[in-house]
Scaffold this motif. Structure first.
Motif, PDB file in Angstrom:
ATOM      1  N   GLY A  84      25.054  37.955 -20.243  1.00 18.67           N
ATOM      2  CA  GLY A  84      25.415  36.704 -21.275  1.00 18.67           C
ATOM      3  C   GLY A  84      25.760  35.608 -20.846  1.00 18.67           C
ATOM      4  O   GLY A  84      26.035  34.880 -21.370  1.00 18.67           O
ATOM      5  N   ASP A  85      25.882  35.364 -19.474  1.00 19.70           N
ATOM      6  CA  ASP A  85      26.110  33.908 -18.884  1.00 19.70           C
ATOM      7  C   ASP A  85      24.592  33.146 -18.967  1.00 19.70           C
ATOM      8  O   ASP A  85      24.215  33.375 -18.224  1.00 19.70           O
ATOM      9  N   PRO A  86      24.816  32.197 -19.706  1.00 20.03           N
ATOM     10  CA  PRO A  86      23.482  31.505 -19.565  1.00 20.03           C
ATOM     11  C   PRO A  86      23.319  30.736 -18.159  1.00 20.03           C
ATOM     12  O   PRO A  86      22.311  30.246 -17.770  1.00 20.03           O
ATOM     13  N   LEU A 101      21.356  34.857 -31.674  1.00 19.07           N
ATOM     14  CA  LEU A 101      20.973  34.565 -30.230  1.00 19.07           C
ATOM     15  C   LEU A 101      19.743  35.413 -29.694  1.00 19.07           C
ATOM     16  O   LEU A 101      18.936  34.787 -28.930  1.00 19.07           O
ATOM     17  N   VAL A 102      19.543  36.554 -30.050  1.00 13.15           N
ATOM     18  CA  VAL A 102      18.490  37.175 -29.588  1.00 13.15           C
ATOM     19  C   VAL A 102      17.181  36.578 -29.975  1.00 13.15           C
ATOM     20  O   VAL A 102      16.077  36.222 -29.540  1.00 13.15           O
ATOM     21  N   LYS A 103      17.245  36.186 -31.443  1.00 11.61           N
ATOM     22  CA  LYS A 103      16.051  35.665 -31.968  1.00 11.61           C
ATOM     23  C   LYS A 103      15.740  34.086 -31.450  1.00 11.61           C
ATOM     24  O   LYS A 103      14.480  33.970 -31.362  1.00 11.61           O
ATOM     25  N   SER A 104      16.808  33.644 -31.243  1.00 10.04           N
ATOM     26  CA  SER A 104      16.686  32.104 -30.372  1.00 10.04           C
ATOM     27  C   SER A 104      16.058  32.190 -28.742  1.00 10.04           C
ATOM     28  O   SER A 104      16.187  31.179 -28.116  1.00 10.04           O
ATOM     29  N   PHE A 110      17.997  33.449 -26.388  1.00  6.74           N
ATOM     30  CA  PHE A 110      18.843  32.757 -25.618  1.00  6.74           C
ATOM     31  C   PHE A 110      18.954  33.923 -24.288  1.00  6.74           C
ATOM     32  O   PHE A 110      19.614  33.516 -23.317  1.00  6.74           O
ATOM     33  N   TYR A 111      19.020  35.174 -24.410  1.00  6.19           N
ATOM     34  CA  TYR A 111      19.119  36.082 -23.568  1.00  6.19           C
ATOM     35  C   TYR A 111      17.817  36.293 -22.437  1.00  6.19           C
ATOM     36  O   TYR A 111      18.346  36.874 -21.441  1.00  6.19           O
ATOM     37  N   ASP A 112      16.771  35.544 -23.185  1.00  7.85           N
ATOM     38  CA  ASP A 112      15.806  35.899 -22.020  1.00  7.85           C
ATOM     39  C   ASP A 112      15.829  35.225 -20.829  1.00  7.85           C
ATOM     40  O   ASP A 112      16.532  34.213 -20.505  1.00  7.85           O
ATOM     41  N   SER A 113      15.623  36.224 -19.713  1.00 12.66           N
ATOM     42  CA  SER A 113      15.770  35.763 -18.090  1.00 12.66           C
ATOM     43  C   SER A 113      17.374  35.651 -17.777  1.00 12.66           C
ATOM     44  O   SER A 113      17.598  34.993 -16.567  1.00 12.66           O
ATOM     45  N   ILE A 114      18.374  36.317 -18.517  1.00 12.94           N
ATOM     46  CA  ILE A 114      19.662  36.203 -18.139  1.00 12.94           C
ATOM     47  C   ILE A 114      20.011  37.369 -17.062  1.00 12.94           C
ATOM     48  O   ILE A 114      19.456  38.295 -17.219  1.00 12.94           O
ATOM     49  N   LEU A 115      20.820  37.142 -16.286  1.00 13.03           N
ATOM     50  CA  LEU A 115      21.102  38.249 -15.367  1.00 13.03           C
ATOM     51  C   LEU A 115      22.386  39.147 -15.970  1.00 13.03           C
ATOM     52  O   LEU A 115      23.159  38.780 -16.679  1.00 13.03           O
ATOM     53  N   PHE A 116      22.384  40.236 -15.533  1.00 17.83           N
ATOM     54  CA  PHE A 116      23.389  41.083 -15.438  1.00 17.83           C
ATOM     55  C   PHE A 116      24.525  40.701 -14.203  1.00 17.83           C
ATOM     56  O   PHE A 116      24.128  40.909 -13.352  1.00 17.83           O
ATOM     57  N   HIS A 117      25.425  39.913 -14.283  1.00 15.03           N
ATOM     58  CA  HIS A 117      26.273  39.234 -13.433  1.00 15.03           C
ATOM     59  C   HIS A 117      27.482  39.808 -12.944  1.00 15.03           C
ATOM     60  O   HIS A 117      28.087  39.356 -11.867  1.00 15.03           O
ATOM     61  N   ARG A 118      27.714  41.043 -13.568  1.00 17.48           N
ATOM     62  CA  ARG A 118      29.112  41.717 -13.219  1.00 17.48           C
ATOM     63  C   ARG A 118      28.875  43.296 -13.371  1.00 17.48           C
ATOM     64  O   ARG A 118      28.527  43.544 -14.765  1.00 17.48           O
ATOM     65  N   VAL A 119      28.825  43.992 -12.592  1.00 20.40           N
ATOM     66  CA  VAL A 119      28.620  45.329 -12.287  1.00 20.40           C
ATOM     67  C   VAL A 119      29.555  46.377 -11.732  1.00 20.40           C
ATOM     68  O   VAL A 119      30.008  46.078 -10.600  1.00 20.40           O
ATOM     69  N   ILE A 120      30.300  47.359 -12.433  1.00 19.39           N
ATOM     70  CA  ILE A 120      31.117  48.095 -11.881  1.00 19.39           C
ATOM     71  C   ILE A 120      30.993  49.480 -12.242  1.00 19.39           C
ATOM     72  O   ILE A 120      31.044  50.053 -13.393  1.00 19.39           O
ATOM     73  N   LEU A 151      29.286  33.906 -10.935  1.00 19.01           N
ATOM     74  CA  LEU A 151      28.814  33.601 -12.448  1.00 19.01           C
ATOM     75  C   LEU A 151      30.117  34.330 -13.264  1.00 19.01           C
ATOM     76  O   LEU A 151      30.845  34.837 -12.803  1.00 19.01           O
ATOM     77  N   GLY A 152      29.969  33.937 -14.408  1.00 22.43           N
ATOM     78  CA  GLY A 152      30.672  34.507 -15.708  1.00 22.43           C
ATOM     79  C   GLY A 152      31.745  33.611 -16.239  1.00 22.43           C
ATOM     80  O   GLY A 152      32.282  34.101 -17.285  1.00 22.43           O
ATOM     81  N   THR A 153      31.352  32.521 -16.194  1.00 23.68           N
ATOM     82  CA  THR A 153      32.028  31.226 -17.128  1.00 23.68           C
ATOM     83  C   THR A 153      31.351  30.517 -18.102  1.00 23.68           C
ATOM     84  O   THR A 153      31.843  30.010 -19.008  1.00 23.68           O
ATOM     85  N   GLY A 154      30.090  30.906 -18.162  1.00 23.17           N
ATOM     86  CA  GLY A 154      28.984  30.123 -19.254  1.00 23.17           C
ATOM     87  C   GLY A 154      29.225  30.735 -20.630  1.00 23.17           C
ATOM     88  O   GLY A 154      29.497  32.010 -20.743  1.00 23.17           O
TER      89      GLY A 154
END
Length: 230
Positions: A82-84, A59-62, A64-74, A95-98
């Motif tokens: 990791g949610d696209p 996924l990193v090579k492809s 996939f993670y570029d521009s994705i948010l940290f959508h849950r922080v506690i 967010l959180g279902t992708g």
């Protein structure tokens, strides 16, 4: 400057990929660096969890993670990404279902535990996922907290109903972590540099009504493979 860097990477992400995304043997000897809007995080993956390792590297090579948010922080617990669907998410969007459309079989190893800096795969709960299969893309990094022996004794009796080893106790007393998650999620790597960045992300104010989404976006600008430094 950060906004300009993000826009340039977003444009490049939309363009057809020009690189070879095939996973190679040498890639397994590399670390993963997450360049975020809060700083850089370097991750090392475990060979003991080969399916999660190879999937993450692919996924990193492809990109996939570029521009994705940290959508849950506690704070005191973990930060999750990791949610696209978060790549172009509007403010106020929950967010959180992708994901990429598949899951991974669990590779839960008792010797790998949730100490501060552990990298693990998110997943759906046991009620709908009794095999504890992992999300193929969503992951979390442990921030955690330190625990006293009495707190761990109580945790053993009431919640986890198992013994926390003396080795693990020593780490949880000093470095910290989230022992309540042990043996339930696949841990497949750990932070080798940038734990201060995790702490910084974890301290971000969040919107509780949006599933602990940061009030101001924290983004993975780029994820890339880098040479491993001992």
């Amino acid at each position: 400057m950060k906004q300009l860097l993000f826009l340039l990477l977003l444009i490049s992400h939309l363009a057809p990929a020009q690189q070879d995304n095939k996973l190679r043997k040498k890639d397994r000897r590399r670390d993963v660096e997450l360049v975020t809007t809060s700083g850089a995080i370097r991750l090392r993956l475990y060979d003991a969890t080969p399916q999660h390792r190879d999937n993450f590297l692919q996924l990193v090579k492809s990109r996939f993670y570029d521009s994705i948010l940290f959508h849950r922080v506690i704070q005191g617990f973990m930060v999750q990404s990791g949610d696209p669907n978060s790549r172009r998410a509007a403010a106020g969007q929950r967010l959180g279902t992708g994901g990429p459309g598949y899951t991974l079989p669990a590779e839960i190893k008792p010797e790998l535990f949730h100490q501060k800096g552990a990298l693990a795969a998110a997943r759906n709960g046991d009620d709908v996922n009794p095999e504890r299969r992992s999300s193929a893309s969503q992951f979390y990094i442990v921030q955690g907290k330190t625990w006293t022996d009495s707190q761990m004794d109580s945790l053993e009796r009431v919640r986890v109903k198992r013994k926390i080893t003396q080795e693990q106790r020593a780490v949880y007393r000093t470095t910290g972590g989230t022992p309540q998650l042990d043996n339930q999620y696949t841990i497949f790597g750990y932070v080798v540099k940038g734990q201060d960045v995790i702490d910084r992300i974890a301290a971000t104010p969040v919107n509780r009504q949006l599933g602990d989404r940061p009030a101001q976006d924290v983004r993975i600008v780029q994820a890339r493979l880098v040479r491993r430094r001992q």
